[in-house]
Enzyme design. Structure first.
Site, PDB file in Angstrom:
ATOM      1  N   GLY A  15      37.689  80.006  78.531  1.00 27.83           N
ATOM      2  CA  GLY A  15      36.798  81.130  78.258  1.00 27.83           C
ATOM      3  C   GLY A  15      37.033  81.614  76.838  1.00 27.83           C
ATOM      4  CB  CYS A  32      41.864  76.622  77.713  1.00 27.22           C
ATOM      5  SG  CYS A  32      41.842  77.158  76.005  1.00 27.22           S
ATOM      6  CE1 TYR A  33      40.609  85.016  78.586  1.00 30.24           C
ATOM      7  CE2 TYR A  33      39.993  84.438  80.831  1.00 30.24           C
ATOM      8  CZ  TYR A  33      40.231  85.396  79.859  1.00 30.24           C
ATOM      9  OH  TYR A  33      40.107  86.727  80.164  1.00 30.24           O
ATOM     10  CG  HIS A  73      39.589  72.323  76.968  1.00 25.87           C
ATOM     11  ND1 HIS A  73      38.909  73.154  77.827  1.00 25.87           N
ATOM     12  CD2 HIS A  73      39.946  73.085  75.915  1.00 25.87           C
ATOM     13  CE1 HIS A  73      38.844  74.366  77.309  1.00 25.87           C
ATOM     14  NE2 HIS A  73      39.469  74.351  76.147  1.00 25.87           N
ATOM     15  CD  GLU A  97      37.869  70.867  80.387  1.00 22.91           C
ATOM     16  OE1 GLU A  97      39.060  70.590  80.626  1.00 22.91           O
ATOM     17  OE2 GLU A  97      37.509  71.934  79.872  1.00 22.91           O
ATOM     18  CG  ASP A 116      16.727  62.703  83.151  1.00 22.93           C
ATOM     19  OD1 ASP A 116      17.559  61.846  83.512  1.00 22.93           O
ATOM     20  OD2 ASP A 116      16.775  63.284  82.055  1.00 22.93           O
ATOM     21  CE  LYS A 123      19.411  59.791  80.968  1.00 25.67           C
ATOM     22  NZ  LYS A 123      18.187  60.596  80.757  1.00 25.67           N
TER      23      LYS A 123
END
Ligand code: XMP
Length: 513
Positions: free
Chosen positions: A55, A82-83, A172, A174, A230, A369
């Site tokens: 955040g 992180c935050y 991070h 991720e 999509d 995607k």
């Protein structure tokens, strides 16, 4: 069957959906909820683990997003990122401060050492790059916590209290820049939370179908199908969910690649849905006659697309819902909040005013995607449709430089097909993000057999990129370029010269117009 669930608690970070996506990638169901979610709702959700996201705030700032203290007494493992890591420290008796020294702030790739006896890093190399983005740091670690990772600038990169199942990382995991980041998340899910991996994209499909049925009831849904990945996957999902209540309007403007229109139609023939293919090639060609300016072409095609869509929609009568294939990167690009409106402009050039619908349905809104592609496969869409590369709305009209004519489109279509066919035969598809042919407006002199030719120059364009905002030209092996060149000049009339575009973006763009 109820799946094991992970709760991603959103504290306003940039990568929250990416965390969710990593969890899904590890075959565990998860949902992102705001940090303000009442504790009763969190308990009812009964997650096997909670992830606190990053955040923008500082945990010690008076108005910063805070975690409900009860979360730390639920007996549920927590991973703070992180935050989120700083929140853990702040709430459990540690101290977080603004880094006094610039060297303790960290942004970007950072060499990090890990304690691999910690469950989070088990089985991973003791050294690796992690992606940092923090100006605050943990000056004091809470009692009962161990330090399990450090970098040169920061001694407190990761902390854990294994008996409570609390883990915090300043970096991070991720994002792709963190080596083994997904493996760390996997360790949290499997080693710490005891996940069994009971969730698949097939489950996503069933849940999404249930939700769509609940929302739509007996209503009617209209979907503008472009033939791109999509909108095709959205259409297939809707078709599976509501069948004949769905009408797909496929505006075939005649600017598609070879056989594309037929392929799209064939792919949807297996569902019991109302499929309208508006064959409007002649209309588009007549509108494009004499137009050479790229922006004019784009605007005209966008507008005409809407007119055709409106005409077809009007024939259907009352429509309750409009469905769009918006995916998560579109939501980010358009800015959160009003994303649906912006995207509708992008997709279909503006929502038709008169279609009286209650709501917009965007069933792929939270997917990335490659997840959309996976879902497409799950729904039984053919591989050529699922793996289709991006294709611009104005189609081949912006790849025929100068005036667009039926003859030029036919020439380009064949040349483009040969290019793609040879790339496929060479097994190079996965090495390039987008590749296509452009029919330039240049004619030059050549010799074929014993005769002089004065024909068109075809340009080949291939780029490698992850975001399409910047791109590098692909280093296609010379022998493959050679095969493509020989085949095109031999098989496609009116082309006597082939050039390869070796400019990156910037300064060029990917498309020529
Ligand atoms: P450029 O040429 O701007 O292209 O570097 C970036 C990416 O966007 C695609 N593109 C479009 N996609 N409608 C679309 O849906 C459009 O009008 C359009 N113009 C460009 C292009 O193919 C590339 O992937």
């Amino acid at each position: 069957m109820a799946h094991e669930r992970i709760l991603v608690l959103d504290f306003g970070g940039q990568y929250n959906q990416l965390i969710a996506r990593r969890v899904r990638e590890c075959s565990v169901y998860c949902e992102v909820k705001p940090y303000t979610t009442p504790i009763s709702e969190i308990k009812a959700f009964s997650p096997i683990g909670i992830i606190f996201t990053g955040g923008p705030g500082s945990v010690y700032a008076p108005d910063s997003p805070q975690a409900d203290p009860e979360l730390f007494h639920l007996g549920i493992p927590i991973l703070g990122i992180c935050y989120g890591c700083q929140l853990l420290a702040h709430n459990l008796g540690g101290r977080v401060t603004a880094a006094q020294r610039d060297s303790a702030r960290e942004f970007g790739k950072t060499e990090t050492s890990f304690d691999t006896t910690c469950k989070l890093f088990r089985g991973l190399p003791p050294q690796g790059t992690s992606w940092m983005s923090h100006g605050d740091y943990m000056e004091k670690v809470p009692d009962g916590f161990s330090l399990v990772a450090h970098s040169e600038a920061c001694p407190t990169v990761a902390i854990c209290n294994e008996s409570k199942g609390f883990y915090g990382v300043q970096f991070h995991p991720e994002v792709n820049h963190t080596e083994n980041g997904t493996a760390m998340i996997r360790n949290f899910l499997y080693e710490v939370c005891g996940a069994s991996g009971d969730w698949t994209m097939g489950d996503y499909k069933s849940t999404a179908i249930e939700k769509i049925r609940e929302t739509v009831g007996k209503g009617k849904v209209l979907l503008a199908l472009s033939g791109g990945v999509d909108s095709s996957v959205a259409a297939a999902l809707m078709a599976e969910a509501i069948g004949e209540q769905l009408t797909c309007v496929f505006v075939d403007h005649g600017l598609m690649r070879l056989n594309e229109g037929d392929e799209v139609e064939a792919a949807f023939s297996k569902w019991n849905l109302n499929f309208v293919r508006a064959n409007v090639e002649e209309l588009f060609l007549s509108k494009l006659k004499g137009i050479t300016e790229p922006e004019k072409k784009r605007k005209l095609i966008g507008e005409e697309f809407i007119r055709v869509f409106e005409t077809e929609a009007k024939k259907i009568g009352t429509v309750d819902y409009l469905c769009q294939g918006t995916i998560y990167p579109d939501v980010i690009e358009s800015g959160a909040g009003n994303a649906a409106v912006i995207k509708s402009h992008h997709n279909v050039g503006g929502l038709p005013d008169y279609v009286d619908f209650k709501e917009i349905i965007e069933p792929l809104r939270m997917l990335f995607k490659d997840e959309v592609r996976q879902l497409g496969r799950e729904l039984g869409l053919p591989e050529y449709l699922v793996m289709r590369q991006p294709f611009p709305g104005p189609g081949l009209a912006i790849r025929v430089i100068g005036e667009v004519t039926k003859e030029k489109l036919t020439t380009l279509r064949f040349a483009d097909f040969i290019f793609r066919d040879e790339i496929s035969k060479a097994g190079l598809e996965q090495t390039m993000s987008q590749y296509f042919a452009v029919l330039t407006n240049v004619q030059s002199v050549g010799v074929m057999g014993d005769g002089r030719t004065y024909d068109y120059t075809l340009a080949l364009r291939s780029v490698t990129t992850s975001d399409f905002m910047t791109a590098d030209w692909t280093r296609i092996p010379y022998e493959v370029l050679d095969r493509i060149s020989v085949r095109i000049v031999n098989e496609v009339p009116h082309i006597n010269r082939i050039v390869y575009d070796i400019t990156s973006k910037p300064p060029s763009t990917i498309e020529w117009e």
